[in-house]
Design an enzyme around this catalytic site. Structure first.
Site, PDB file in Angstrom:
ATOM      1  N   HIS A  93       0.812  -1.230   0.000  1.00 14.99           N
ATOM      2  CA  HIS A  93       0.000   0.000   0.000  1.00 14.99           C
ATOM      3  C   HIS A  93       0.841   1.274   0.000  1.00 14.99           C
ATOM      4  O   HIS A  93       0.349   2.353  -0.320  1.00 14.99           O
ATOM      5  CB  HIS A  93      -0.921   0.026   1.222  1.00 14.99           C
ATOM      6  N   HIS A 101      -6.644  -6.575  -0.612  1.00 13.99           N
ATOM      7  CA  HIS A 101      -6.710  -5.112  -0.718  1.00 13.99           C
ATOM      8  C   HIS A 101      -6.011  -4.635  -2.004  1.00 13.99           C
ATOM      9  O   HIS A 101      -4.955  -5.147  -2.357  1.00 13.99           O
ATOM     10  CB  HIS A 101      -6.051  -4.464   0.496  1.00 13.99           C
ATOM     11  N   TYR A 120      -4.977 -12.169   8.171  1.00 12.23           N
ATOM     12  CA  TYR A 120      -5.220 -11.799   9.562  1.00 12.23           C
ATOM     13  C   TYR A 120      -6.016 -12.810  10.370  1.00 12.23           C
ATOM     14  O   TYR A 120      -6.350 -12.566  11.513  1.00 12.23           O
ATOM     15  CB  TYR A 120      -5.881 -10.405   9.606  1.00 12.23           C
TER      16      TYR A 120
HETATM   17  N1  Q9C Z   1     -11.414   1.850   7.531  1.00 14.70           N
HETATM   18  C1  Q9C Z   1      -2.741  -5.242   4.200  1.00 14.70           C
HETATM   19  O1  Q9C Z   1      -3.447  -6.208   4.137  1.00 14.70           O
HETATM   20  N2  Q9C Z   1      -8.050  -0.814   6.176  1.00 14.70           N
HETATM   21  N3  Q9C Z   1      -3.185  -4.044   4.617  1.00 14.70           N
HETATM   22  C2  Q9C Z   1      -9.298  -0.543   5.656  1.00 14.70           C
HETATM   23  C3  Q9C Z   1     -10.662   1.326   6.466  1.00 14.70           C
HETATM   24  C4  Q9C Z   1      -7.046  -1.145   5.226  1.00 14.70           C
HETATM   25  C5  Q9C Z   1      -4.535  -3.891   4.988  1.00 14.70           C
HETATM   26  C6  Q9C Z   1     -10.272  -0.095   6.709  1.00 14.70           C
HETATM   27  C7  Q9C Z   1      -6.332  -2.382   5.617  1.00 14.70           C
HETATM   28  C8  Q9C Z   1      -4.978  -2.486   4.978  1.00 14.70           C
HETATM   29  C9  Q9C Z   1      -1.290  -5.325   3.864  1.00 14.70           C
HETATM   30 ZN    ZN Z   2      -4.473  -6.985   2.571  1.00 11.21          ZN
END
Ligand code: Q9C
Ligand code: ZN
Length: 484
Positions: free
Chosen positions: A135, A174, A299
Site C-alpha cells: 500500500h 486489498h 489476519y
Molecule cells: N477503515 C494489508 O493487508 N483498512 N493491509 C481498511 C478502512 C485497510 C490492509 C479499513 C487495511 C490495509 C497489507
Molecule cells: Zn491486505
C-alpha cells in the site's frame, strides 16, 4: 538442483502496536507461520536466505528522502505516547522505536529473496517478512505498510540485472494502490492484481483500481463478497495466467497476502488454503518457474498459516490437496471478468480471442444494454473524507478493528479444520479447470450482476456514518423520502 529459499528473521517482531494489542497486523503472524512450517518439517527442506537491511539508496527507488528522515525520528521518540501522536499523520500506521529498522529489513528480505531467484541460486523463494508493503507509495506509508517492499525489490532487480520484464502478481485482498503508483514509471514492470473493489466503495477508494485503468497495472476488481476457489481459479485460468504467458516475464514477484482467505476478518472472501497452493503452482508454469512470494496481509491465523504452508508446498513441488469445486460462479464475478477481458482485448492477444467470442454472442443476443460495460466508482466522497483526516493528523490506530467474538473465531477455525481433515493429496498434480462456458456472457448474468453489485455498494457505503445522508446512497438505495 537448487532449492526453495526462505527469508525469515526474528527481528521483525520488534515492529508492533504499543497501544493496541488487538491490532490485526502483529508479530504473532510471523511466529505462527514459522511455527507451522517448522512443525511440518518444511523449513529443513528449504535454503535459508539471510535478511539484510535495505540501503537508503534502495528505498529511494520508490520513496523520497523526506520520508526516510521523518520515519528515522521514531528511533528517538521518548515514549509510546509520542509515537502514537506521530502516527496520526499516516493512515493506519503504528510505529515503535525499532519500526524504521524493521521496515528496512522487510525491504531487504524482499530484495534478497528476489535476488536469489533472479540469479538462480534458488529455484524459487518465499520472503516471510513484515511490515507488509504493497500500500505504501512515495511519502505515504499507509494500510500497515511502511515501505513498498515488492515495488522496491522489482525496481532493484531491473536495475541490477537489466531485466526487461518483471511481473508482479498481487493476490492480497486489498487493492495495491502503493505498488500501482510506485511502478507507474517503470516500463520493465507489469502489475496484475485481483482485489476487492465494490464499485469503489471500499478502501482505498480509488478509481484506478477498477478494470478500466490504463497503464502498467491490470486490475481484476471484485464487486461481491463470499467469492471462493472457483472464482479465483477462473480469474487465473482465463485472464491472469494467459496474460502472464503472453507477457513472458523473466521473473515473477508475488504479493502473497492471504486475506482473501476463508474467515479473514478484513477480506470477506472465502478462498481455501489449498487454493493458494494451486494459484502459486499455476504461476510456476511461467517465467521458467522463477517465482518469489513476498508476504503481505492475512489476519485470521487458522487460515493464513495453512495458506502459507500450501504456498510453500507448491514451491517445493509437493502434492497439493485436490480442490473440490461445486458451486456456480458468482454472476457479479463473471461480469467483472467479462469487463476485464474486453478492456484488455486491445493490448493482449489472449484477451482479444475471448473478447471476439463474447462480442459475437452479444450481437446474437441483440441487446444493446446488455453489451455495455459499466465502470462504476462511488468512492470519491469517502476518499475525500479520509484525506481530510490524514491532512489534519487525526488518524487513529487505537481500537480501530472490532474484535470478533470467540464463538465466531472458533466456528471459523472449525471450518478450516474440516477442510484440512478432508484433504486428498493428488497423485497427479492437477488443478480443476473452470470451464469457459461458465464464464460466457448472458443477459441474465449481466442483470443479476448489476443488481448484486448495487447491494454491495450500498452495504459498504452505509458503514460510513458521516455519509449516511449522501446523495449517492440516497440514489442507490432508492430512498423515496429523500429524493422527493
Ligand atoms: N477503515 C494489508 O493487508 N483498512 N493491509 C481498511 C478502512 C485497510 C490492509 C479499513 C487495511 C490495509 C497489507
Ligand atoms: Zn491486505
Amino acid at each position: 538442483m537448487s532449492s526453495t529459499g526462505v527469508v525469515y528473521d526474528q527481528r521483525h517482531e520488534l515492529h508492533k502496536c504499543l497501544w493496541d494489542e488487538t491490532f490485526p497486523e502483529n508479530p504473532e503472524r510471523l511466529f505462527a507461520v514459522c511455527d507451522r512450517l517448522k512443525n511440518r518439517g518444511l523449513f529443513e527442506r528449504t535454503t535459508s536466505i539471510e535478511c539484510k537491511p535495505a540501503t537508503e539508496e534502495q528505498i529511494l527507488l520508490c520513496h523520497p528522502s523526506s520520508l526516510l528522515e521523518k520515519l528515522k525520528e521514531c528511533r528517538n521518540a521518548p515514549d509510546a505516547e509520542a509515537l502514537e501522536n506521530a502516527c496520526k499523520q499516516f493512515e493506519e500506521i503504528y510505529l515503535t522505536q525499532d519500526s524504521f529498522d524493521c521496515a528496512l529489513l522487510a525491504v531487504g528480505g524482499a530484495i534478497e529473496a528476489a535476488r536469489a531467484v533472479a540469479t538462480g541460486k534458488c529455484r524459487n523463494a518465499f520472503a516471510i517478512i513484515r511490515p507488509p508493503g504493497h500500500h505504501s507509495y512515495e511519502a505515504n506509508p499507509n494500510g500497515f505498510c511502511i515501505f513498498n517492499n515488492i515495488a522496491i525489490a522489482a525496481k532493484q532487480m531491473v536495475k541490477e540485472f537489466d531485466l526487461k520484464r518483471v511481473l508482479i502478481v498481487d493476490v492480497d485482498i486489498h487493492a495495491p494502490q502503493g505498488t500501482l503508483r510506485s511502478i507507474a514509471d517503470s516500463e520493465q514492470i507489469l502489475l496484475i492484481s485481483i482485489h476487492n473493489y465494490m464499485g469503489g466503495a471500499i478502501w482505498p477508494f480509488m478509481k484506478e483500481t477498477n478494470y478500466d485503468y490504463d497503464g502498467n497495472t491490470i486490475n481484476v476488481p471484485l464487486n461481491a463478497p463470499g467469492l471462493s476457489d472457483a472464482e479465483y481459479l477462473a480469474a487465473f485460468q482465463h485472464f491472469i495466467i494467459p496474460i502472464a504467458v503472453e507477457y513472458n516475464p523473466q521473473l515473477i514477484l508475488v504479493s502473497a497476502g492471504f486475506d482473501a482467505g476463508l474467515g479473514d476478518p478484513l477480506g470477506g472472501q472465502k478462498v481455501t488454503p489449498p487454493c493458494f497452493g494451486h494459484l502459486t503452482r499455476m504461476l510456476m508454469d511461467v517465467a521458467e518457474g522463477k517465482v518469489c512470494l513476498i508476504l503481505e496481509g492475512g489476519y485470521f491465523k487458522a487460515s493464513f498459516v495453512e495458506s502459507a504452508e500450501m504456498s510453500l508446498r507448491a514451491l517445493l513441488g509437493d502434492p497439493l490437496p485436490l480442490l473440490h469445486i461445486h458451486q456456480r460462479l458468482c454472476p457479479t464475478f463473471i461480469e467483472s471478468l467479462r469487463c476485464c477481458i474486453s478492456h484488455q482485448a486491445k493490448r493482449w492477444k489472449c484477451c482479444a480471442t475471448i473478447s471476439d467470442l463474447l462480442q459475437q454472442q452479444q450481437t446474437a443476443s441483440d441487446s444493446e444494454i446488455a453489451s455495455r460495460s459499466l465502470s462504476i466508482f462511488v468512492g470519491q466522497p469517502i476518499f475525500e473524507h479520509f484525506e481530510r483526516i490524514i491532512r489534519d493528523h487525526r488518524c487513529s490506530t487505537r481500537n480501530w478493528f472490532p474484535v470478533r467474538p470467540r464463538e465466531k473465531e472458533e466456528a471459523l477455525t472449525k471450518e478450516i479444520e474440516a477442510i484440512s481433515a478432508n484433504y486428498k493429496l493428488e497423485s497427479e498434480p492437477e488443478t480443476p479447470l473452470i470451464s469457459l462456458e461458465a464464464l460466457l456472457f448472458s443477459q441474465e448474468t449481466h442483470q443479476k450482476a448489476l443488481i448484486e453489485m448495487m447491494k454491495n455498494i450500498v452495504d459498504h457505503y452505509s458503514r460510513f456514518e458521516q455519509l449516511k445522508n449522501s446523495h449517492i446512497l440516497t440514489l442507490l438505495s432508492g430512498d423515496k423520502s429523500k429524493t422527493g
